[in-house]
Design a protein around this motif. Structure first.
Motif, PDB file in Angstrom:
ATOM      1  N   UNK A   7      -7.673   6.311   5.133  1.00 55.87           N
ATOM      2  CA  UNK A   7      -7.840   7.224   4.004  1.00 55.87           C
ATOM      3  C   UNK A   7      -6.852   6.852   2.892  1.00 55.87           C
ATOM      4  N   UNK A   8      -7.333   6.926   1.661  1.00 55.36           N
ATOM      5  CA  UNK A   8      -6.505   6.592   0.509  1.00 55.36           C
ATOM      6  C   UNK A   8      -6.673   5.175   0.022  1.00 55.36           C
ATOM      7  N   UNK A   9      -7.385   4.332   0.767  1.00 51.79           N
ATOM      8  CA  UNK A   9      -7.547   2.934   0.362  1.00 51.79           C
ATOM      9  C   UNK A   9      -8.287   2.805  -0.959  1.00 51.79           C
ATOM     10  N   UNK A  10      -9.197   3.753  -1.223  1.00 54.55           N
ATOM     11  CA  UNK A  10      -9.971   3.669  -2.460  1.00 54.55           C
ATOM     12  C   UNK A  10      -9.105   3.963  -3.685  1.00 54.55           C
ATOM     13  N   UNK A  11      -7.956   4.575  -3.473  1.00 55.34           N
ATOM     14  CA  UNK A  11      -7.059   4.878  -4.589  1.00 55.34           C
ATOM     15  C   UNK A  11      -6.149   3.718  -4.948  1.00 55.34           C
ATOM     16  N   UNK A  12      -5.792   2.871  -3.957  1.00 55.07           N
ATOM     17  CA  UNK A  12      -4.837   1.804  -4.268  1.00 55.07           C
ATOM     18  C   UNK A  12      -5.228   0.440  -3.714  1.00 55.07           C
ATOM     19  N   UNK A  13      -5.573   0.342  -2.421  1.00 52.20           N
ATOM     20  CA  UNK A  13      -5.833  -0.965  -1.838  1.00 52.20           C
ATOM     21  C   UNK A  13      -7.150  -1.580  -2.314  1.00 52.20           C
ATOM     22  N   UNK A  14      -8.217  -0.779  -2.310  1.00 51.21           N
ATOM     23  CA  UNK A  14      -9.546  -1.294  -2.665  1.00 51.21           C
ATOM     24  C   UNK A  14     -10.218  -0.304  -3.610  1.00 51.21           C
ATOM     25  N   UNK A  15      -9.724  -0.181  -4.841  1.00 50.04           N
ATOM     26  CA  UNK A  15     -10.284   0.823  -5.744  1.00 50.04           C
ATOM     27  C   UNK A  15     -11.742   0.539  -6.101  1.00 50.04           C
ATOM     28  N   UNK A  16     -12.502   1.606  -6.242  1.00 55.68           N
ATOM     29  CA  UNK A  16     -13.906   1.481  -6.639  1.00 55.68           C
ATOM     30  C   UNK A  16     -13.998   0.913  -8.047  1.00 55.68           C
ATOM     31  N   UNK A  17     -14.843  -0.095  -8.222  1.00 58.51           N
ATOM     32  CA  UNK A  17     -15.071  -0.646  -9.560  1.00 58.51           C
ATOM     33  C   UNK A  17     -16.414  -1.354  -9.589  1.00 58.51           C
ATOM     34  N   UNK A  18     -17.003  -1.394 -10.773  1.00 57.83           N
ATOM     35  CA  UNK A  18     -18.249  -2.120 -11.007  1.00 57.83           C
ATOM     36  C   UNK A  18     -18.016  -3.042 -12.181  1.00 57.83           C
ATOM     37  N   UNK A  19     -18.134  -4.339 -11.954  1.00 52.21           N
ATOM     38  CA  UNK A  19     -17.908  -5.346 -12.987  1.00 52.21           C
ATOM     39  C   UNK A  19     -19.106  -6.281 -13.000  1.00 52.21           C
ATOM     40  N   UNK A  20     -20.071  -5.971 -13.854  1.00 48.64           N
ATOM     41  CA  UNK A  20     -21.280  -6.776 -13.898  1.00 48.64           C
ATOM     42  C   UNK A  20     -22.030  -6.686 -12.581  1.00 48.64           C
ATOM     43  N   UNK A  21     -22.177  -7.818 -11.912  1.00 50.14           N
ATOM     44  CA  UNK A  21     -22.907  -7.873 -10.642  1.00 50.14           C
ATOM     45  C   UNK A  21     -22.033  -7.496  -9.454  1.00 50.14           C
ATOM     46  N   UNK A  22     -20.744  -7.344  -9.646  1.00 48.61           N
ATOM     47  CA  UNK A  22     -19.808  -7.187  -8.530  1.00 48.61           C
ATOM     48  C   UNK A  22     -19.341  -5.736  -8.392  1.00 48.61           C
ATOM     49  N   UNK A  23     -19.489  -5.202  -7.188  1.00 39.72           N
ATOM     50  CA  UNK A  23     -19.022  -3.856  -6.861  1.00 39.72           C
ATOM     51  C   UNK A  23     -17.923  -3.979  -5.813  1.00 39.72           C
ATOM     52  N   UNK A  24     -16.808  -3.297  -6.060  1.00 39.86           N
ATOM     53  CA  UNK A  24     -15.690  -3.332  -5.126  1.00 39.86           C
ATOM     54  C   UNK A  24     -15.404  -1.927  -4.607  1.00 39.86           C
ATOM     55  N   UNK A  25     -14.911  -1.871  -3.379  1.00 36.36           N
ATOM     56  CA  UNK A  25     -14.544  -0.598  -2.786  1.00 36.36           C
ATOM     57  C   UNK A  25     -14.487  -0.734  -1.282  1.00 36.36           C
ATOM     58  N   UNK A  26     -13.812   0.203  -0.609  1.00 40.31           N
ATOM     59  CA  UNK A  26     -13.664   0.105   0.847  1.00 40.31           C
ATOM     60  C   UNK A  26     -14.999   0.287   1.558  1.00 40.31           C
ATOM     61  N   UNK A  27     -15.390  -0.733   2.315  1.00 41.76           N
ATOM     62  CA  UNK A  27     -16.615  -0.642   3.092  1.00 41.76           C
ATOM     63  C   UNK A  27     -17.888  -0.980   2.350  1.00 41.76           C
ATOM     64  N   UNK A  28     -17.805  -1.362   1.080  1.00 37.49           N
ATOM     65  CA  UNK A  28     -19.051  -1.625   0.347  1.00 37.49           C
ATOM     66  C   UNK A  28     -19.781  -2.849   0.903  1.00 37.49           C
ATOM     67  N   UNK A  29     -19.011  -3.815   1.432  1.00 36.30           N
ATOM     68  CA  UNK A  29     -19.610  -5.024   1.992  1.00 36.30           C
ATOM     69  C   UNK A  29     -19.843  -4.875   3.486  1.00 36.30           C
ATOM     70  N   UNK A  30     -18.914  -4.216   4.151  1.00 36.80           N
ATOM     71  CA  UNK A  30     -18.984  -4.066   5.607  1.00 36.80           C
ATOM     72  C   UNK A  30     -18.881  -2.605   5.969  1.00 36.80           C
ATOM     73  N   UNK A  31     -20.025  -1.850   6.030  1.00 36.34           N
ATOM     74  CA  UNK A  31     -21.345  -2.329   5.670  1.00 36.34           C
ATOM     75  C   UNK A  31     -22.189  -1.235   5.014  1.00 36.34           C
TER      76      UNK A  31
END
Length: 389
Positions: free
Chosen positions: A84-108
């Protein structure tokens, strides 16, 4: 069709953010329940017969969509490696063109949405029967949900896992077996200077046992490569005390079930080098080796044929990592994994997923479930694992 896909892409992205913001580390039952409740709501709206199965680790989703033929099993998980809290600092949610970042967005969590979006597209149209199972503890070896996976696999024509694909987008057909073994040694404590012969060093015994493990692995690897990693070692307390206890955790990876069985049996029968020492081997988690079969190849060929209809080239090959499809594939169920979208950074701070690939995977699954290719894939009864599985 273009406007439909665009609307769908926006909805899918919004859903992915909702799932990412429900941070769901393994064994957090509350977070698991929130994730599963939301997924159940979406699957119910898509026309599925939904039920929630609970285990010690949390909540698990099972959803059935009526259709043609024996069901195809779609397999996913709701837990992640992130606290808990990873989305605030370690893996913040973001959308940059084709790329989406965030905890668990890739797995899975993106893979979960591939299943859902394809089901929504097919509502009201002829399609293959579908059974979905989403477990809550895959990242830690599915210790509480393997029985559920097996029950959901009963009578299915095949299984598709929605873990991430190979970096080039290829599907995964075959996975190494993954086993964690605990090796515990009990000796006898004594003063290291005043009574050195009165003690039995558990650490010395453990070192010798690990040398023996290395020999077992080396012998087996002459026939089929075995990966072995001593991940942790603990024991003792003071330099002037002969240690009474020591332990190690060993990670093993196997290419085939026969080698896996032989190595695990050898580890189970380790005997002490020192008189009076006690050596115990414990199986802490086990995912059996899944060697690619002809049935797996048939399922891959059917998916590739469906892909060709939507302008996609689909390939597949074995993978080193393990997952829930190890269990299904090892039982002879036609199985393919890696149906999640492309991206990268699994379990890392640069975790990311491609929106374009997410849309392509939805297109592909829609074609697979809505096309004629799976008619040739016959249901197979799982075999009963032998004692070494």
């Amino acid at each position: 069709m273009t406007h439909e896909v665009n609307d769908e892409a926006g909805e899918t992205l919004a859903r992915l953010e909702r799932l990412a913001r429900i941070e769901s580390p393994s064994f957090d039952a509350g977070a698991s329940e929130r994730m599963t409740s939301l997924l159940a709501e979406w699957w119910d709206a898509a026309g599925a017969d939904v039920r929630i199965e609970t285990s010690e680790a949390g909540a698990n989703l099972v959803a059935d969509l009526e259709g043609v033929g024996e069901p195809l099993l779609l397999v996913g998980h709701s837990d992640t490696v992130w606290p808990h809290g990873a989305i605030e600092d370690q893996v913040p949610w973001s959308v940059d063109g084709d790329t989406v970042r965030g905890p668990g967005v890739y797995d899975m969590k993106s893979g979960l949405l591939v299943m859902l979006a394809a089901a929504e597209r097919l509502r009201g149209r002829p399609h293959r029967s579908v059974r979905v199972v989403i477990v809550c503890d895959e990242e830690v070896g599915s210790p509480t949900t393997q029985a559920l996976l097996l029950s959901c696999a009963d009578g299915v024509s095949g299984a598709i896992g929605f873990e991430s694909p190979h970096p080039d987008g290829a599907l995964k057909v075959g996975r190494r077996g993954s086993t964690r073994v605990g090796l515990t040694v009990r000796g006898r404590a004594s003063h290291a200077a005043l009574d050195p012969d009165g003690g039995i060093s558990a650490i010395d015994e453990l070192v010798d046992q690990l040398v023996a493990v290395r020999g077992i692995v080396a012998d087996a690897s002459q026939h089929s490569e075995v990966l072995c990693n001593v991940g942790t070692i603990a024991g003792g307390g003071r330099a002037n005390v002969v240690p009474a206890e020591a332990e190690a955790e060993i990670g093993l990876r196997f290419l085939d079930g026969q080698t896996e069985h032989a190595v695990l049996e050898a580890l189970r029968t380790l005997s002490p080098v020192r008189s009076g020492a006690v050596v115990e081997t414990t199986l802490r988690s086990h995912r059996p080796a899944w060697s690619p079969s002809a049935a797996d190849g048939d399922l891959l060929s059917a998916i590739a044929a469906a892909g060709a209809r939507v302008g996609q080239t689909v390939t597949g090959r074995p993978a080193s990592g393990a997952g829930d499809t190890n269990l299904l594939g090892s039982l002879g169920i036609p199985t393919v994994d890696g149906f999640g979208p492309r991206g990268g950074g699994a379990h890392a701070v640069d975790e990311r997923v491609s929106l374009r690939s997410l849309g392509e995977r939805i297109d592909l699954l829609t074609a697979v479930l809505g096309g004629p290719e799976l008619a040739a894939i016959a249901p197979r009864a799982p075999h009963t694992p032998h004692a070494g599985d």
